[in-house]
Enzyme design. Sequence first.
Site, PDB file in Angstrom:
ATOM      1  N   ASP A 336      11.749  70.760 -53.790  1.00  0.00           N
ATOM      2  CA  ASP A 336      12.043  69.723 -52.811  1.00  0.00           C
ATOM      3  C   ASP A 336      12.422  70.375 -51.466  1.00  0.00           C
ATOM      4  O   ASP A 336      11.670  71.211 -50.978  1.00  0.00           O
ATOM      5  CB  ASP A 336      13.130  68.785 -53.377  1.00  0.00           C
ATOM      6  CG  ASP A 336      13.400  67.602 -52.486  1.00  0.00           C
ATOM      7  OD1 ASP A 336      12.569  66.681 -52.450  1.00  0.00           O
ATOM      8  OD2 ASP A 336      14.429  67.610 -51.786  1.00  0.00           O
ATOM      9  N   TYR A 472      17.801  66.501 -42.948  1.00  0.00           N
ATOM     10  CA  TYR A 472      16.726  65.636 -42.453  1.00  0.00           C
ATOM     11  C   TYR A 472      16.799  65.416 -40.952  1.00  0.00           C
ATOM     12  O   TYR A 472      15.932  64.780 -40.379  1.00  0.00           O
ATOM     13  CB  TYR A 472      16.828  64.248 -43.114  1.00  0.00           C
ATOM     14  CG  TYR A 472      16.481  64.228 -44.586  1.00  0.00           C
ATOM     15  CD1 TYR A 472      15.175  63.994 -45.011  1.00  0.00           C
ATOM     16  CD2 TYR A 472      17.467  64.427 -45.553  1.00  0.00           C
ATOM     17  CE1 TYR A 472      14.861  63.957 -46.362  1.00  0.00           C
ATOM     18  CE2 TYR A 472      17.156  64.395 -46.899  1.00  0.00           C
ATOM     19  CZ  TYR A 472      15.855  64.160 -47.292  1.00  0.00           C
ATOM     20  OH  TYR A 472      15.540  64.121 -48.633  1.00  0.00           O
ATOM     21  N   HIS A 530       9.901  63.557 -60.007  1.00  0.00           N
ATOM     22  CA  HIS A 530      10.429  64.369 -58.918  1.00  0.00           C
ATOM     23  C   HIS A 530      11.373  65.477 -59.380  1.00  0.00           C
ATOM     24  O   HIS A 530      11.463  66.520 -58.750  1.00  0.00           O
ATOM     25  CB  HIS A 530      11.158  63.471 -57.908  1.00  0.00           C
ATOM     26  CG  HIS A 530      11.715  64.241 -56.756  1.00  0.00           C
ATOM     27  ND1 HIS A 530      10.905  64.772 -55.764  1.00  0.00           N
ATOM     28  CD2 HIS A 530      12.983  64.619 -56.447  1.00  0.00           C
ATOM     29  CE1 HIS A 530      11.665  65.427 -54.896  1.00  0.00           C
ATOM     30  NE2 HIS A 530      12.921  65.349 -55.288  1.00  0.00           N
TER      31      HIS A 530
HETATM   32  C1  CPU Z   1      13.677  59.884 -53.045  1.00  0.00           C
HETATM   33  C2  CPU Z   1      13.407  58.676 -52.449  1.00  0.00           C
HETATM   34  C3  CPU Z   1      14.151  58.276 -51.375  1.00  0.00           C
HETATM   35  C4  CPU Z   1      15.163  59.072 -50.916  1.00  0.00           C
HETATM   36  C5  CPU Z   1      15.421  60.285 -51.505  1.00  0.00           C
HETATM   37  C6  CPU Z   1      14.676  60.692 -52.592  1.00  0.00           C
HETATM   38  N1  CPU Z   1      13.314  64.518 -51.175  1.00  0.00           N
HETATM   39  C7  CPU Z   1      14.975  61.987 -53.266  1.00  0.00           C
HETATM   40  C8  CPU Z   1      14.011  63.064 -52.916  1.00  0.00           C
HETATM   41  C9  CPU Z   1      14.092  63.373 -51.502  1.00  0.00           C
HETATM   42  C10 CPU Z   1      12.871  64.747 -49.949  1.00  0.00           C
HETATM   43  O1  CPU Z   1      13.058  63.978 -49.041  1.00  0.00           O
HETATM   44  N2  CPU Z   1      12.220  65.887 -49.793  1.00  0.00           N
HETATM   45  C11 CPU Z   1      11.669  66.344 -48.571  1.00  0.00           C
HETATM   46  C12 CPU Z   1      11.526  67.836 -48.661  1.00  0.00           C
HETATM   47  C13 CPU Z   1      10.847  68.397 -47.437  1.00  0.00           C
HETATM   48  C14 CPU Z   1       9.539  67.751 -47.207  1.00  0.00           C
HETATM   49  C15 CPU Z   1       9.665  66.256 -47.111  1.00  0.00           C
HETATM   50  C16 CPU Z   1      10.347  65.684 -48.311  1.00  0.00           C
END
Ligand code: CPU
Length: 560
Positions: A336, A472, A530
């Site tokens: 992730d 993020y 996931h």
């Molecule tokens: C799932 C659904 C909604 C909110 C959070 C999650 N992972 C958990 C997984 C979140 C995530 O956002 N990974 C990123 C990693 C870097 C690339 C984009 C996604």
Amino acid sequence: MSAKRFVLFDLGGVLLTPGLQAAFRRLEETLRLPGGFLLNVFVKSGSDGPLARAERGQIPLSQFVTEMTKECQTSAEESGVTLPDTFSLEPAFHDIFDNGGINKPILKAAIVLRNHGFKTCVLTNNWVDDSPSRQRTADIFSFLNHHFDLVIESCRIGMRKPESRIYEYALKMLKAEPQETIFLDDIGANLKPARDMGIATVLVKDTENALKELQDLTGVKIIESEEVRPPSADPDTVPHGYVTIKPGVKLHYVDVGSGPVICLCHGFPESWYSWRYQLPTLAAAGYRAIALDMKGYGESSAPPEIEEYSQPQLCKDMITFLDKLGISQATFIGHDWGGAFVWNMALFYPERVKAVASLNTPFFPADPEVRASERMKQNPLFDYQVYFQESGVAEAELEKNLERTMKIFFRGPGEKDKLPSFISSSGVCERGGLFVGLPEEVPRSKMLSESELQFYVSQFKKSGFRGPLNWYRNMDRSWEWAVKAHNWKILVPALMVTAEKDPVLLPVMTTGMEKRIPNLTRGHIEDCGHWTQMEKPDTVNEILIKWLGEVHSASVPSKL
Ligand code: CPU
């Protein structure tokens, strides 16, 4: 009959084949000695003879072999048996550990029982091994320590089977009552005192029958049982470390095994603990596995500033971490957000990266034409990331009830009881929150136990979600940094493992990665959502160990 909760396993002849007696028979055949000759010498030497003294730890193996060889010579003279001039018992002892192997069905039964809440123990008459094959002995005991709650060697405590005090000792150490305990041994004389104390006993003559008896006694299906989970790292007993990156900022990690370093980087919203099923297996395969609490998580620091969590800053922190530990190069494995991070490590700091692997997260090179924040808005699957942008909003929602938050996040594909199997990652802004519309009471997924869930909950009590969400909030800052490398290649050995049913990080998103990573190895895990490491721990371990073996072939001695 009271319920059984404890199982004691003998080693040679039960968990390892062959046992001492079988090894003697083989040696007798090789040396053309009369059948039973060697065993006879041992029986004759009695409870104060060299074997008994070695097993009580009074003499080491080398001295025992010398003394016993002499006794064999004397006994041969007395009974008119001719021994070769070069006769030595040493090969018999090599045979036990060197040529012996783990009895896999018995080991599997022990693991299944442990997974069902039994406490398991190895109870072995053993000696202090100072022989040239002692490394092998060390490997075996290190392996046993991972798979059993307790390992008791007679030579460490000065008592041996069949002395009844050794069984009392084992029960005391396990805090077990005899009626709750089962004991397996291949020597009847060792079972008798245990049986007299009220312990249920199983005489192991052949594996199949022994397992049937064990199954009947425990009521647990151990024959043809479903896939067993690999051993898991226990937060209370695993070694922990801390590295200060700069004043007020430290990184916490768990550190097991020795050998080439593997750095394990978890994702959102997780913990070093997400690698619990990988850590013991990597250590047993000859690596030093370091699983970090990434910045913002668990026992690592969680500075409040957003910039602390940009990819360039996180990579610099990791370099400082390696420098302070004196690690010049490591293999990085991420999942992730940890996956996105390890691709950046390989791109910007290839000197420090022996090899790189990502679970679920594709390598997304920066597109110089489209800012990352724009790209995020274009993909409806990433709508939750738009919702995560404003400081404080998602924090309030995710921190309100930590247990409910973790239960909603950690769900597998096909778990549709009362809740959708995975929160919808699209339409989040419109519905006004990630969990809007979900019930207050949510069931816990089968993929983790109550205590595992509680561990995750405890880890978020300390610093909450601000640090994790800040990962993020650096989209454009990290993009500006990554644009420089938008057409660079990743040439270090690389592995991409896709998970068939990840609803956010879709396998199709990895198409074309070979253009930038020409030597890419691939793995794919079917029916996996996931949370790859805990959903499919066996498959993950198998894929990683195979790939690591190829990458590190010259530097890792094979264990067991
Ligand atoms: C799932 C659904 C909604 C909110 C959070 C999650 N992972 C958990 C997984 C979140 C995530 O956002 N990974 C990123 C990693 C870097 C690339 C984009 C996604």
